[in-house]
Design a protein around this motif. Structure first.
Motif, PDB file in Angstrom:
ATOM      1  N   ILE A 109       1.018  -1.129   0.035  1.00 27.23           N
ATOM      2  CA  ILE A 109       0.014   0.205   0.192  1.00 27.23           C
ATOM      3  C   ILE A 109       0.897   1.168   0.026  1.00 27.23           C
ATOM      4  CG2 ILE A 109      -1.594   1.118   1.240  1.00 27.23           C
ATOM      5  CD1 ILE A 109      -2.960  -1.312   0.078  1.00 27.23           C
ATOM      6  N   GLY A 110       2.027   1.144   0.802  1.00 30.85           N
ATOM      7  CA  GLY A 110       2.792   2.574   0.954  1.00 30.85           C
ATOM      8  C   GLY A 110       3.591   2.548   2.428  1.00 30.85           C
ATOM      9  N   ASP A 111       3.810   3.752   2.840  1.00 27.74           N
ATOM     10  CA  ASP A 111       4.442   3.834   4.139  1.00 27.74           C
ATOM     11  C   ASP A 111       3.946   4.883   4.984  1.00 27.74           C
ATOM     12  OD1 ASP A 111       6.602   2.027   3.208  1.00 27.74           O
ATOM     13  OD2 ASP A 111       7.797   3.724   2.184  1.00 27.74           O
ATOM     14  N   VAL A 112       3.953   4.785   6.422  1.00 28.98           N
ATOM     15  CA  VAL A 112       3.394   5.577   7.456  1.00 28.98           C
ATOM     16  C   VAL A 112       3.933   6.852   6.912  1.00 28.98           C
ATOM     17  CG1 VAL A 112       3.213   6.330   9.550  1.00 28.98           C
ATOM     18  CG2 VAL A 112       2.816   3.937   9.092  1.00 28.98           C
ATOM     19  N   SER A 113       3.303   8.030   6.834  1.00 32.54           N
ATOM     20  CA  SER A 113       3.635   9.492   6.600  1.00 32.54           C
ATOM     21  C   SER A 113       3.630  10.032   7.815  1.00 32.54           C
ATOM     22  CB  SER A 113       3.059   9.946   5.536  1.00 32.54           C
ATOM     23  OG  SER A 113       3.412  11.493   5.409  1.00 32.54           O
ATOM     24  N   LYS A 114       2.456  10.004   8.586  1.00 33.47           N
ATOM     25  CA  LYS A 114       2.389  10.820   9.876  1.00 33.47           C
ATOM     26  C   LYS A 114       1.356  10.173  10.656  1.00 33.47           C
ATOM     27  CE  LYS A 114      -0.800  14.532   8.036  1.00 33.47           C
ATOM     28  NZ  LYS A 114      -0.905  15.725   8.002  1.00 33.47           N
ATOM     29  N   ILE A 115       1.454  10.265  12.148  1.00 31.59           N
ATOM     30  CA  ILE A 115       0.458   9.718  12.882  1.00 31.59           C
ATOM     31  C   ILE A 115      -0.527  10.731  13.494  1.00 31.59           C
ATOM     32  CG2 ILE A 115       0.029   8.167  14.916  1.00 31.59           C
ATOM     33  CD1 ILE A 115       2.670   6.810  13.914  1.00 31.59           C
ATOM     34  N   GLU A 116      -1.529  10.500  13.740  1.00 35.45           N
ATOM     35  CA  GLU A 116      -2.601  11.579  14.388  1.00 35.45           C
ATOM     36  C   GLU A 116      -2.979  10.804  15.871  1.00 35.45           C
ATOM     37  OE1 GLU A 116      -6.868  13.212  13.652  1.00 35.45           O
ATOM     38  OE2 GLU A 116      -5.443  13.897  12.448  1.00 35.45           O
TER      39      GLU A 116
ATOM     40  N   LYS B  57      -5.472   7.951  13.786  1.00 34.88           N
ATOM     41  CA  LYS B  57      -5.485   8.031  12.280  1.00 34.88           C
ATOM     42  C   LYS B  57      -3.944   7.959  12.061  1.00 34.88           C
ATOM     43  CE  LYS B  57      -9.398  10.822  11.295  1.00 34.88           C
ATOM     44  NZ  LYS B  57     -10.078  12.116  10.571  1.00 34.88           N
ATOM     45  N   ILE B  58      -3.858   7.048  10.863  1.00 33.39           N
ATOM     46  CA  ILE B  58      -2.357   7.024  10.355  1.00 33.39           C
ATOM     47  C   ILE B  58      -2.382   7.458   8.838  1.00 33.39           C
ATOM     48  CG2 ILE B  58      -0.722   5.408   9.779  1.00 33.39           C
ATOM     49  CD1 ILE B  58      -1.667   3.534  12.106  1.00 33.39           C
ATOM     50  N   TYR B  59      -1.869   8.298   8.486  1.00 31.79           N
ATOM     51  CA  TYR B  59      -1.635   8.880   7.150  1.00 31.79           C
ATOM     52  C   TYR B  59      -0.672   8.176   6.410  1.00 31.79           C
ATOM     53  CZ  TYR B  59      -4.703  12.521   8.793  1.00 31.79           C
ATOM     54  OH  TYR B  59      -5.703  13.313   9.219  1.00 31.79           O
ATOM     55  N   ILE B  60      -0.956   7.633   5.252  1.00 31.83           N
ATOM     56  CA  ILE B  60      -0.177   6.724   4.412  1.00 31.83           C
ATOM     57  C   ILE B  60       0.494   7.345   3.076  1.00 31.83           C
ATOM     58  CG2 ILE B  60       0.216   4.173   3.488  1.00 31.83           C
ATOM     59  CD1 ILE B  60      -2.228   3.575   5.217  1.00 31.83           C
ATOM     60  N   LYS B  61       1.497   7.451   2.585  1.00 35.30           N
ATOM     61  CA  LYS B  61       2.015   7.846   1.511  1.00 35.30           C
ATOM     62  C   LYS B  61       1.848   6.731   0.532  1.00 35.30           C
ATOM     63  CE  LYS B  61       6.060   9.711  -1.129  1.00 35.30           C
ATOM     64  NZ  LYS B  61       7.296  10.471  -1.049  1.00 35.30           N
ATOM     65  N   PRO B  62       1.069   6.633  -0.317  1.00 33.62           N
ATOM     66  CA  PRO B  62       0.761   5.718  -1.527  1.00 33.62           C
ATOM     67  C   PRO B  62       2.016   5.293  -2.175  1.00 33.62           C
ATOM     68  CG  PRO B  62      -0.732   7.383  -1.622  1.00 33.62           C
ATOM     69  CD  PRO B  62       0.162   7.761  -0.873  1.00 33.62           C
ATOM     70  N   ALA B  63       2.279   4.024  -2.404  1.00 35.45           N
ATOM     71  CA  ALA B  63       3.311   3.520  -3.209  1.00 35.45           C
ATOM     72  C   ALA B  63       3.051   3.821  -4.563  1.00 35.45           C
ATOM     73  CB  ALA B  63       3.485   2.049  -3.010  1.00 35.45           C
ATOM     74  N   ALA B  64       1.988   3.978  -5.079  1.00 34.11           N
ATOM     75  CA  ALA B  64       1.631   4.106  -6.432  1.00 34.11           C
ATOM     76  C   ALA B  64       0.906   5.447  -6.559  1.00 34.11           C
ATOM     77  CB  ALA B  64       0.528   3.400  -6.930  1.00 34.11           C
ATOM     78  N   ASP B  65       1.329   6.092  -7.981  1.00 34.49           N
ATOM     79  CA  ASP B  65       1.087   7.443  -7.952  1.00 34.49           C
ATOM     80  C   ASP B  65      -0.426   7.669  -8.630  1.00 34.49           C
ATOM     81  OD1 ASP B  65       0.869  10.300  -8.659  1.00 34.49           O
ATOM     82  OD2 ASP B  65       2.314  10.333 -10.387  1.00 34.49           O
ATOM     83  N   LEU B  66      -1.257   7.917  -7.702  1.00 31.89           N
ATOM     84  CA  LEU B  66      -2.584   7.789  -7.806  1.00 31.89           C
ATOM     85  C   LEU B  66      -3.154   8.978  -9.004  1.00 31.89           C
ATOM     86  CD1 LEU B  66      -3.815   7.140  -4.268  1.00 31.89           C
ATOM     87  CD2 LEU B  66      -3.795   5.371  -6.354  1.00 31.89           C
ATOM     88  N   SER B  67      -2.325   9.647  -9.109  1.00 31.91           N
ATOM     89  CA  SER B  67      -2.882  10.980  -9.890  1.00 31.91           C
ATOM     90  C   SER B  67      -2.434  10.553 -11.359  1.00 31.91           C
ATOM     91  CB  SER B  67      -2.341  12.237  -9.381  1.00 31.91           C
ATOM     92  OG  SER B  67      -0.832  12.245  -9.432  1.00 31.91           O
TER      93      SER B  67
END
Length: 283
Positions: free
Chosen positions: A245-252, A261-271
């Protein structure tokens, strides 16, 4: 004949022509005679020069106009040819950029396919992606005729981007992991920290501003940090375990300092999705 000579202007012109030619003849006949008064010869030369200028000026003006019009037409034709060449160059540049982008995507898919050992890889291109549903769905170029089945996970680059929710004969509809649809079948995921501990949860949303997936419904109090890997957990039975899926970017943090909440940087470029891989299970 009387009507002809009644025209005064014509008579004056004829007289002027006759006088001019007489002066020319007279000037030629006496120019070598030393006894000829130079004033008469000078006057004759002036009259002849005046007549030559009266005839040559309009002719030269007409010639200049014709040359100017010809140059203008040539310039216009050259301008049209240059415009066509510029348009062709622009089109070639667009086609070149498209091919480069597709080649880059295909290289990523080839690398991805080598890691999908438990699946049949089916490559497809993105046919449509409407602006109104940019984060929700897209249509790909493979369907049941190519072996695509409903609920199959869809990858791009090095990460999961969604799942197949509708299969037609020659195309399929994919629901993206970034969907804002509240009734969507959410992906079950897990995070593994540096100690090997696992934290389970669901992808519950997408942060458009920072391009981050949001993981909620966290079931563990284990400590996590930025950079921890996030993969599918396999819970729920519709998606295989272990898809990136990706890697943890930040944790709330919520109450008592626990992660809410855990914010994840996607491994794929969704745009930027042009080529995808359907990871079809072997069973």
């Amino acid at each position: 004949m009387q009507k002809f000579f009644s025209n005064r202007r014509l008579i004056i012109i004829l007289i002027a022509i006759i006088v001019s030619f007489s002066l020319i003849s007279f000037s030629v006949s006496i120019r070598n005679k030393k006894s000829t008064p130079p004033l008469i010869q000078e006057f004759g030369n002036d009259v002849v020069g005046l007549f030559d200028r009266a005839v040559s000026y309009p002719a030269n003006g007409l010639k200049s106009s014709v040359v100017g019009i010809s140059d203008l037409l040539n310039t216009y034709q050259e301008n049209q040819k240059l415009k066509k060449q510029v348009d062709k160059l622009a089109q070639v540049q667009v086609e070149s950029d498209t091919v480069k982008n597709e080649n880059k995507q295909l290289k990523k898919e080839l690398k991805l396919n080598s890691t999908l050992t438990d699946y049949t890889s089916i490559n497809a291109s993105v046919l449509t992606r409407l602006p109104s549903g940019w984060l929700n769905q897209l249509v790909i170029s493979k369907g049941s005729a190519s072996g695509v089945k409903k609920n199959a996970p869809v990858m791009a680059g090095s990460g999961l981007i969604g799942r197949v929710i509708e299969v037609n004969k020659t195309n399929s509809k994919v629901e993206l992991i970034s969907t804002t649809n509240d009734s969507a079948n959410r992906f079950a995921v897990q995070v593994t920290n540096s100690d090997g501990d696992i934290v389970n949860g669901l992808i519950t949303g997408y942060d458009k501003t920072d391009n981050l997936l949001i993981m909620g419904q966290i079931t563990s109090k284990k400590s996590l940090k930025k950079g921890d890997a996030v993969v599918t957990s396999g819970l729920g039975g519709t998606t295989p375990k272990g898809l990136n899926i990706g890697d943890v970017s930040k944790i709330e943090k919520g109450d008592y300092g626990l992660a809410s909440k855990i914010y994840i940087k996607p491994a794929a470029d969704l745009s930027d999705l042009t080529v995808v891989t359907i990871a079809q299970t072997l069973n």
